[in-house]
Design an enzyme around this catalytic site. Structure first.
Site, PDB file in Angstrom:
ATOM      1  N   GLU A 190       0.843  -1.214   0.000  1.00 20.15           N
ATOM      2  CA  GLU A 190       0.000   0.000   0.000  1.00 20.15           C
ATOM      3  C   GLU A 190       0.871   1.254   0.000  1.00 20.15           C
ATOM      4  O   GLU A 190       0.764   2.125   0.864  1.00 20.15           O
ATOM      5  CB  GLU A 190      -0.982  -0.019   1.173  1.00 20.15           C
ATOM      6  CG  GLU A 190      -2.029  -1.131   1.021  1.00 20.15           C
ATOM      7  CD  GLU A 190      -3.156  -1.076   2.044  1.00 20.15           C
ATOM      8  OE1 GLU A 190      -2.933  -0.553   3.159  1.00 20.15           O
ATOM      9  OE2 GLU A 190      -4.252  -1.563   1.734  1.00 20.15           O
ATOM     10  N   GLU A 288      -5.714  -7.038  -2.092  1.00 19.29           N
ATOM     11  CA  GLU A 288      -6.397  -7.263  -0.813  1.00 19.29           C
ATOM     12  C   GLU A 288      -7.868  -6.905  -0.971  1.00 19.29           C
ATOM     13  O   GLU A 288      -8.200  -5.863  -1.520  1.00 19.29           O
ATOM     14  CB  GLU A 288      -5.820  -6.374   0.301  1.00 19.29           C
ATOM     15  CG  GLU A 288      -4.385  -6.640   0.661  1.00 19.29           C
ATOM     16  CD  GLU A 288      -3.903  -5.746   1.803  1.00 19.29           C
ATOM     17  OE1 GLU A 288      -4.743  -5.093   2.452  1.00 19.29           O
ATOM     18  OE2 GLU A 288      -2.681  -5.700   2.027  1.00 19.29           O
TER      19      GLU A 288
END
Ligand code: CA
Length: 509
Positions: A190, A288
């Protein structure tokens, strides 16, 4: 959960709470009961479309006493259960040194290199490839946190480039030597705002390049993925794809997180993935996602989605049920599969096995306190919660204050006792579009009726004369306690004595 017609006047909650009030010694009746998940088929662009799952916390959970069970209630290795249900790829996060000076783990699975080696080996033993998710940090890296590892804290950028390259290559070689089948590597987690303590775009690009070069040196056939998040901010995500191109960053897969409660619609997800695919020819992936099958908490640590938190929103298209969870997985897979020119390669479900270390359901007062205290000790000792108190030295403002257990135990594919839920089938059934496990409880021989023959079948099983299929095991577990025992045979007999013989399936509809 489909309820038979004769029970549809009652809502599910009423049935569940009524069941909960039964004394422990009560024997359930076998029928009528159906339990099925419906999954619409996807025509995948690639036969090896990634239907993956991140299970990074598994070893800490097992150390805490968690036992995983298949849907028939048999204790099994988690990786076998996942593979049997169609999961074909495992993702694991790696932190450099998630321990304090005394060797106490920060929690969140204490995911160091050694755990990645073990998880990669167990995945390979069950036919699954591994995505190695390097955070280049000693603990959680996400949009708000990209802290350099302790060992790199005082490094110059050039020193970080070399350290990141060496660490990546050495770690991958160790993971491979342990028996893992590495198929893809993430350079950072991320990394929308930074990576390894670097937030300047030019510096970030250099670290991405160093990581990619290490992966290429490791194995030229392994995919290099870069992972960002907040796909609802489409302009930002497109700008990221642009700056990666402008800085000549070498990578294969443009990946994003997609959590429906926070990340907008499937349409904005598709827009971002198509941009990277169309403009830069990159593969696209969801690294995810997750979704609740209930709003209940089972470990005493509040969940990210609960009755009080994040449980509403314009983009929540699916119920907070086992079926709704399967529907979300199917929808995200479908969105990725529809990325232009066959560039969508798959999705990973995040931490689909991060179950409770101890079930607090139905407990109150001193019983609740005792269970929570027992759970807390396990989270601290084995790192099986999202963070331990020992993380305070590295992350004093968040993990060091709010440490505790699993915040996603209502988003996993297992119940509080580690038994697989029907929603886990989605990973397998999405390729065929079948309705599976449409089981009439008590109908062990599968002839559509509950008769004395079914009692005989259970008795033959108990005498080790026969082995039941998974569907038969589900039907035979009449009292739904996870195993087939003489109690189940007795329940069928009692049912037949009370309601007659045979009980025909057609009376259900
Ligand atoms: Ca929880």
């Amino acid at each position: 959960m489909k309820m038979p017609t004769k029970f549809t006047a009652l809502c599910c909650a009423a049935l569940l709470s009524a069941a909960a009030l039964l004394p422990a010694t009560a024997t359930s009746h076998p029928a009528p009961y159906r339990d099925s998940i419906t999954v619409e088929k996807i025509d995948f662009n690639h036969p090896d479309f990634i239907r993956g799952m991140d299970v990074s916390s598994v070893i800490s959970l097992e150390q805490s006493g968690v036992v995983y069970r298949n849907e028939a209630g048999e204790a099994q290795d988690l990786f076998k259960i996942l593979a049997d249900n169609g999961v074909n790829y495992i993702r694991v996060r790696v932190w450099l040194d998630p321990y304090d000076a005394d060797g106490n783990g920060y929690g969140g699975g204490n995911n160091d290199l050694d755990k990645a080696k073990q998880i990669g080996k167990r995945a390979a033993d069950n036919g699954m490839k591994l995505l190695v998710d390097f955070h280049y940090s000693d603990f959680w890296a996400d949009p708000a946190k990209q802290k350099a590892p302790k060992a790199w804290a005082n490094f110059t950028l050039a020193q970080k480039e070399k350290a990141l390259y060496d660490y990546t290559l050495n770690s991958l070689n160790e993971i491979k030597s342990a028996g893992a089948a590495v198929g893809m590597v993430q350079i950072g987690n991320e990394t929308t705002a930074g990576i390894a303590g670097e937030f300047n775009n030019t510096n970030r690009a250099k670290l991405f390049k160093a990581g990619a070069a290490a992966v290429r040196a490791f194995d030229k056939d392994v995919l290099v993925a870069l992972h960002f998040t907040n796909p609802e901010k489409t302009a930002t995500m497109k700008w990221i794809a642009d700056y990666l191109h402008q800085n000549s960053v070498d990578y294969d897969v443009f990946a994003t997180s997609y959590y429906p409660c926070w990340h907008g619609s499937l349409e904005n997800l598709a827009e971002v993935l198509n941009y990277a695919a169309d403009k830069y020819g990159k593969y696209a992936m969801v690294a995810e996602t997750s979704y609740p099958n209930t709003l209940e908490d089972t470990d005493g640590h509040g969940n990210t989605i609960s009755y009080w938190n994040n449980n509403t929103g314009d983009n929540l298209l699916w119920d907070f049920t086992v079926q709704g969870q399967a529907d979300e997985v199917r929808a995200v897979m479908n969105a990725v599969n529809n990325v232009h020119n066959g560039k969508g390669i798959g999705m990973f479900y995040w931490e689909g096995a991060w179950v409770s270390v101890g079930d607090i359901s139905g407990k109150s007062g001193s019983a609740y306190t005792a269970q929570w205290t027992a759970n807390s000790k396990l989270w601290e000792q084995f790192g099986s919660g999202w963070a331990s108190s020992y993380s305070v030295e590295y992350d004093p403002d968040d993990a060091g204050k709010y440490y505790g257990g699993s915040a996603v135990d209502n988003q996993v594919f297992f119940d509080a006792n580690g038994k697989a839920l029907p929603s886990l089938h989605v990973f397998r059934d999405v390729a065929n579009g079948t309705v599976t496990h449409d089981v009439l409880s008590g109908d062990v021989n599968g002839d559509g009726r509950v008769t004395i023959s079914d009692v005989t079948e259970v008795q033959r099983l108990l005498a080790d004369y026969i082995v039941l299929s998974p569907e038969q095991s589900l039907a035979a577990d009449v009292n739904r306690d996870g195993s087939v025992t003489v109690d189940d045979a007795t329940a069928v007999q009692q049912y037949l004595a009370e309601y007659g013989n045979p009980y025909h399936v057609n009376t259900l509809s």
